[in-house]
Design an enzyme around this catalytic site. Structure first.
Site, short mmCIF file in Angstrom:
data_model
loop_
_atom_site.label_atom_id
_atom_site.label_comp_id
_atom_site.label_asym_id
_atom_site.label_seq_id
_atom_site.Cartn_x
_atom_site.Cartn_y
_atom_site.Cartn_z
N SER A 1 -9.49 35.43 81.01
CA SER A 1 -10.38 36.07 82.05
C SER A 1 -10.18 37.63 82.43
O SER A 1 -10.99 38.41 82.35
CB SER A 1 -11.12 35.13 82.94
N HIS B 1 -11.12 37.55 90.87
CA HIS B 1 -10.96 38.27 88.80
C HIS B 1 -11.02 39.54 89.54
O HIS B 1 -12.07 40.14 90.46
CB HIS B 1 -11.89 37.39 88.31
#
Length: 289
Positions: free
Chosen positions: A44, A271
Site C-alpha cells: 500500500s 499511509h
C-alpha cells in the site's frame, strides 16, 4: 529528496551560438529514447492506498491510486512501457501467489526486458505494521495515553519477527527480481516516518501512549534496517526515507507526509498522502539517477 536542477547555459560568444543554431537546423530531429520497461511492485505504501482517484484498471481491494509514486516516476522519466502491479496489503508472498482472484503474482510482471523496478515491501509480512499500530493504539487508549503499555505487552516480539522472518523474505524477493530482470535497476524504498522523532505524541489523532512512541519508532527503524541490509546484499538500490523525519502523522496538513489514524485526509489512515507520494518519488528518482 530529488531536486530537479535546471542547468543554465550561458553563451560566451555570439559566433558560437550562431554556429550551434546552424548545426541544429541542418541535423534531423530525434526524440529522446524512452527508458526501458518499468515495473512497479509492492504494498500500500507503493500503491498509494487511500489517495484518490483510484486506478480503475485494478480491483478496488488494492486501493491503488493513479497518483502513487510509481506513476510520478514513470511520468518524470517519460516511460512508455509501464506496469503498475502494486496492491494494498501485499506482502512478499504476493510476489509469488495471487493476492486476489483477479490478480496474477506480482513477480509475473517482471521479465528479462524490464529495465527498472521499484517497490516498497516488508511492512505487511507477519502483519507487522498493522499489528504494531493497532496493538499500540488499543493499549494506549486503555491507559489514556500514559506509560508504555504496548512495549510492556509485546516487548521484542515485533523486532524479532522483522529480523528473523521479514529480512529473509525481503532478501529472497529482491534476489528473485534480479534473477528475472538481470539488466534492470531495482530500487526498494524505506517506509516514511510515522511517529515523531522527538517522542512527542498527538493522542487525539494518533492514540498511542507517549511512552510507546519511541517503541514504535524503533520497530520502524528495525524494519527499514533489514530492508537496507537486504538491498545491500542483493545489489539493490536502497532509497532512504530519513528525509520524512519531521513530516510524521502528528504534523499539520501540508507538513505531514503520512496521515494520522483519526481526522486524516486519506480514506486509508496511517499511509502516505499525496505530498508523501511526491516526496517518495523525488527521493527514488535521485537514488536511481
Amino acid at each position: 529528496m530529488v531536486k530537479v536542477v535546471r542547468t543554465r547555459i550561458a553563451a560566451a560568444f555570439t559566433t558560437a551560438i550562431t554556429a550551434g543554431l546552424v548545426l541544429a537546423a541542418a541535423a534531423p530531429t530525434q526524440a529522446a529514447p524512452s527508458p526501458g520497461p518499468y515495473v512497479a511492485m509492492g504494498d500500500s505504501y507503493s500503491a498509494g492506498s487511500g489517495i484518490v482517484p483510484l486506478d480503475p484498471t485494478v480491483t478496488p481491494a488494492c486501493a491503488r491510486t493513479t497518483r502513487n509514486y510509481p506513476n510520478l516516476i514513470a511520468d518524470a522519466l517519460g516511460v512508455e512501457a509501464f506496469s503498475d502491479v502494486t496492491c494494498g496489503n501485499a506482502d512478499t508472498q504476493d510476489f509469488y501467489e495471487s493476492q486476489y482472484p483477479s490478480l496474477t503474482p506480482q513477480l509475473d510482471a517482471v521479465t528479462r526486458e524490464t529495465k527498472l523496478v521499484t517497490l516498497t515491501i516488508g511492512g505487511n509480512n507477519n502483519d507487522t505494521l498493522i499489528k504494531v499500530i493497532s496493538a499500540c493504539m488499543s493499549a494506549g487508549t486503555g491507559t489514556a495515553g500514559l506509560g508504555n503499555p504496548c512495549e510492556t505487552l509485546y516487548g521484542d516480539q515485533f523486532t524479532n519477527d522483522i529480523l528473523n522472518k521479514t529480512y529473509p523474505a525481503v532478501k529472497k524477493a529482491l534476489t528473485d527480481i534480479h534473477a528475472k530482470a538481470p539488466s534492470a535497476k531495482v530500487a526498494i524504498l524505506a517506509y516514511p516516518q510515522v511517529m515523531p522523532e522527538d517522542n512527542t505524541n498527538c493522542f487525539l489523532t494518533m492514540p498511542i501512549a507517549k511512552g510507546d512512541v519511541a517503541y514504535i519508532n524503533n520497530i520502524e527503524d528495525t524494519l527499514n534496517g533489514v530492508v537496507e541490509r537486504a538491498a545491500g546484499e542483493t545489489g539493490t538500490i536502497f532509497v532512504d526515507m530519513r528525509s520524512s523525519i519531521g513530516h510524521d502523522a502528528c504534523k499539520p496538513i501540508g507538513v505531514r507526509w503520512v496521515e494520522p489514524a483519526v481526522w486524516g485526509t486519506n480514506f486509508v489512515p496511517i499511509h502516505p498522502n499525496a505530498l508523501g507520494m511526491q516526496k517518495m518519488a523525488e527521493q527514488a528518482l535521485a537514488a536511481i539517477g
